[in-house]
Each structure stands twice: as structure tokens, then as C-alpha cells.
Scaffold this motif. Structure first.
Motif, mmCIF file in Angstrom:
data_model
loop_
_atom_site.group_PDB
_atom_site.id
_atom_site.type_symbol
_atom_site.label_atom_id
_atom_site.label_comp_id
_atom_site.label_asym_id
_atom_site.label_seq_id
_atom_site.Cartn_x
_atom_site.Cartn_y
_atom_site.Cartn_z
ATOM 1 N N PRO A 23 -2.115 -11.582 -6.736
ATOM 2 C CA PRO A 23 -0.941 -10.700 -6.725
ATOM 3 C C PRO A 23 -0.273 -10.594 -5.352
ATOM 4 C CG PRO A 23 -2.739 -9.688 -7.947
ATOM 5 C CD PRO A 23 -3.298 -10.921 -7.326
ATOM 6 N N THR A 24 -1.077 -10.626 -4.278
ATOM 7 C CA THR A 24 -0.488 -10.524 -2.936
ATOM 8 C C THR A 24 0.379 -11.746 -2.632
ATOM 9 O OG1 THR A 24 -2.574 -11.386 -2.092
ATOM 10 C CG2 THR A 24 -2.208 -9.020 -1.885
ATOM 11 N N ARG A 27 3.665 -11.426 -4.642
ATOM 12 C CA ARG A 27 4.589 -10.434 -4.082
ATOM 13 C C ARG A 27 5.289 -10.982 -2.833
ATOM 14 N NH1 ARG A 27 1.164 -6.788 -3.630
ATOM 15 N NH2 ARG A 27 0.851 -6.776 -1.379
ATOM 16 N N LYS A 28 4.524 -11.615 -1.953
ATOM 17 C CA LYS A 28 5.124 -12.170 -0.727
ATOM 18 C C LYS A 28 6.078 -13.317 -1.051
ATOM 19 C CE LYS A 28 1.566 -10.876 2.612
ATOM 20 N NZ LYS A 28 0.400 -11.309 3.370
ATOM 21 N N ALA A 29 5.681 -14.177 -1.978
ATOM 22 C CA ALA A 29 6.537 -15.300 -2.375
ATOM 23 C C ALA A 29 7.843 -14.781 -2.973
ATOM 24 C CB ALA A 29 5.812 -16.198 -3.376
ATOM 25 N N ASP A 30 7.734 -13.771 -3.847
ATOM 26 C CA ASP A 30 8.925 -13.225 -4.513
ATOM 27 C C ASP A 30 9.881 -12.590 -3.509
ATOM 28 O OD1 ASP A 30 7.487 -14.046 -6.678
ATOM 29 O OD2 ASP A 30 7.432 -12.116 -7.697
ATOM 30 N N GLU A 31 9.325 -11.911 -2.499
ATOM 31 C CA GLU A 31 10.163 -11.297 -1.462
ATOM 32 C C GLU A 31 10.894 -12.372 -0.654
ATOM 33 O OE1 GLU A 31 7.333 -8.912 0.628
ATOM 34 O OE2 GLU A 31 7.341 -7.310 -0.878
ATOM 35 N N ALA A 32 10.195 -13.475 -0.361
ATOM 36 C CA ALA A 32 10.820 -14.576 0.383
ATOM 37 C C ALA A 32 11.896 -15.257 -0.467
ATOM 38 C CB ALA A 32 9.764 -15.593 0.812
#
Length: 199
Positions: A23-24, A27-32
Motif C-alpha cells: 500500500p505504501t 500511495r507514493k506512486a499514485d501521488e507521483a
């Protein structure tokens, strides 16, 4: 093995892979991916955008949709209206969406219809994609059928961990113009100078 069977097998393997992503990382990939999409000149110039609403394991597109609406862009979201058939219906907010086919959030059936030629840019979902602009969908044929009659710029959203190449293609499979992962945007269109059109 036919192309269809190859796709089915690959889709099954990749759907197992996406369920196992941390999940981490997601979340980081989606924000980028969000940051890369909103920095595209084509996104900034687009007045009308269609965007899918990501399911649990998909890229979270809700922040993107909220940003588009806040910037005064018109936003269309898919509404399934039959087997393999969808339309883009305009929404004014995420609160207008309701659970529809397969639990996917959809606009109400009486939401305003957007014609394909009204749309400047589309954010396209996938199980997988690659930097050649190839896309593996979920097998329902909704996007391939819709994109066959849609002239807008196609921007595929795909986390790097879900990219694969090559993807077995059938004649009806739609190619993408831009592929955005957490690493940035890759322009893969045969449409020459399409980015300049939006400057």
C-alpha cells in the motif's frame, strides 16, 4: 495459444501481482502520477477531460478529478450502458457518483452526456501498459469500443510495477498517446506534434 488466450493468461497473472503491491508503494506512486499528469501541457490546456474513478487496487484518480473540477475543467466519467458499451457523462463533483456496474462509481444515468469529439484528453485505466503505448485492459472491451470513435488524446495511467512488455494485441486494441507512471510521462503516439497542438 490465441492472442485472446495469451491476454487472458497475462491478465490473470497481473491481477495477482497488483493485489500483492505494498500500500505504501501504491500511495507514493499514485501521488507521483498525479503530479506528472497535472504538469502535462496537454492537461493544462484541456478544457474537457474524461477520467475513470479508480477501484480499490487501481490508481487513485479522485484527487485528479477534484483538481480538474477546482480548475474549472469539465469532467466526464464513464457510465456503462450495455455489454461492452459506455458513455462519458459530465459530473460537477465526486458526490454525484454512485456504485454501478461491478461496484464501480458511476455518474447518474441522467447526468449530461459528453460526446467523444467534445473531449480534449482522456485518462485511461489498465491492468498493464508499456512505453510503446500498448494497453492491457480488463477484458470487457468498453474502452477499445469507445476509443475507436474518440479523437481525443489518450493518457494511460500505469504504475511502473505493473508495466509489462510486450502485450499481445488484437486488431481492435486501442493504442495510447502518452503513458504516465511514477517515473514520468512517455510520449508514444504516432500522432506527430500532438503536444505542440496544446501549447
Amino acid at each position: 495459444m490465441t492472442k485472446r488466450e495469451e491476454k487472458k493468461r497475462l491478465r490473470r497473472l497481473l491481477l495477482e501481482r497488483v493485489q500483492a503491491l505494498p500500500p505504501t508503494y501504491c500511495r507514493k506512486a499514485d501521488e507521483a502520477i498525479y503530479r506528472h499528469v497535472v504538469s502535462l501541457p496537454a492537461y493544462q490546456a484541456a478544457r474537457v477531460i474524461c477520467a475513470y474513478v479508480g477501484m480499490a487496487h487501481e490508481i487513485n484518480t479522485k484527487p485528479l478529478i477534484e483538481r480538474m473540477l477546482a480548475e474549472g475543467k469539465r469532467v466526464g466519467v464513464p457510465l456503462c450502458v450495455g455489454k461492452g458499451v459506455m458513455e462519458m457523462r459530465e459530473i460537477g463533483g465526486l458526490d454525484e457518483l454512485q456504485a454501478g456496474t461491478w461496484g464501480i462509481l458511476e455518474p447518474a444515468p441522467d447526468a449530461p452526456l459528453l460526446q467523444p469529439d467534445e473531449i480534449d484528453l482522456g485518462l485511461i485505466p489498465c491492468v498493464s501498459g508499456n512505453e510503446e503505448g500498448q494497453r492491457l485492459g480488463y477484458g470487457g472491451g468498453f474502452y477499445d469500443a469507445y476509443l475507436a470513435k474518440a479523437p481525443f488524446l489518450r493518457v494511460l495511467l500505469c504504475r511502473k510495477a505493473m508495466m509489462t512488455a510486450p502485450i499481445p494485441l488484437e486488431p481492435h486494441d486501442a493504442m495510447m498517446d502518452v503513458v504516465v507512471s511514477e517515473d514520468g510521462a512517455v510520449y508514444c503516439s504516432s500522432r506527430k506534434n500532438f503536444e505542440e497542438i496544446f501549447h
